[in-house]
Scaffold this motif. Sequence first.
Motif: not given
Length: 307
Positions: A111, A120, A142-144, A168-169
Amino acid sequence: MKNGILKVNKPSGPTSHDVVNRVRKLASIKRVGHAGTLDPFARGLLLVGIGKGTRLLEYLLHQRKTYDVVMRLGVITDTFDKEGKVIEEHDVRASEEEIQEVMKSFIGEYDQVPPMYSSKKYKGVRLYELARQGKVINMPPKRVKIHSLRILRINFPDVHFIVEVSEGTYIRALCRDIGMKLGCGAIDQELERTSIGPFSLENAVDVYDVEEIDESKILSLEEVAEKFFPKVVVSKNAVERILNGQKAKVSDLISFETFEKGELVMVIDESGRLLSISMSERKSSFISTLKSQKRDEAILHPKKVFN
């Protein structure tokens, strides 16, 4: 100007939006966009859609990305990269073995809290705009996924590594989190994106080094789509209907690759021209059954048409 995707080798300095504006100027076309922002100080691969190519960008956003990174240990800035204001400095007491162990512990899912200085949005406003106003927003993690991480060399206080990550990482945030776990802090000192999904930096164009775009460098709509979607060929009688957003029926299909129900496919005419990205309403293995039963049912529902 040819429609499609241009692989751009973004230099350090310009924003991703600056690159889009540069391509607009060189291509003399307004309809230009990009897939996946690169920070101004970062360099490397930026996929730019030209004309109808912008309609494919959403499918490029969710691809894995690979980065060549130099992380500097012992420093913390407000942006978690070299562009930010230094707010803390610490001695690096970790050994090479400890650094390797900690970094490899990030392989897999975790996360990640987005950095405050990022594009963002929070309630419609970019985080970096709020940060400049002195407003701190605690964004949910956010889970990456870190698919792979390979250390090339450790030359204190810098660590050079290659990392492949999910969409999204934030690499700045990954450096921050590694530095936190090591107890000394860390920032992203150098960053180059080397690939996005199946597209590499090889043969990418530096649009600041040319005065016109070589159209042969633009990947066609078909070249891009075939990397992601099964191919379906339809008869010439179906072309106009599909371009008008109507469904393709069993009798319209000339040939097709295997696909599942609910899967996106690329629909082309007999010359190979991309007509649509369509959603399948039946799996391909069922088409022969429909033919044998003389059921001319709708098979493909257009989601995007390229007329």
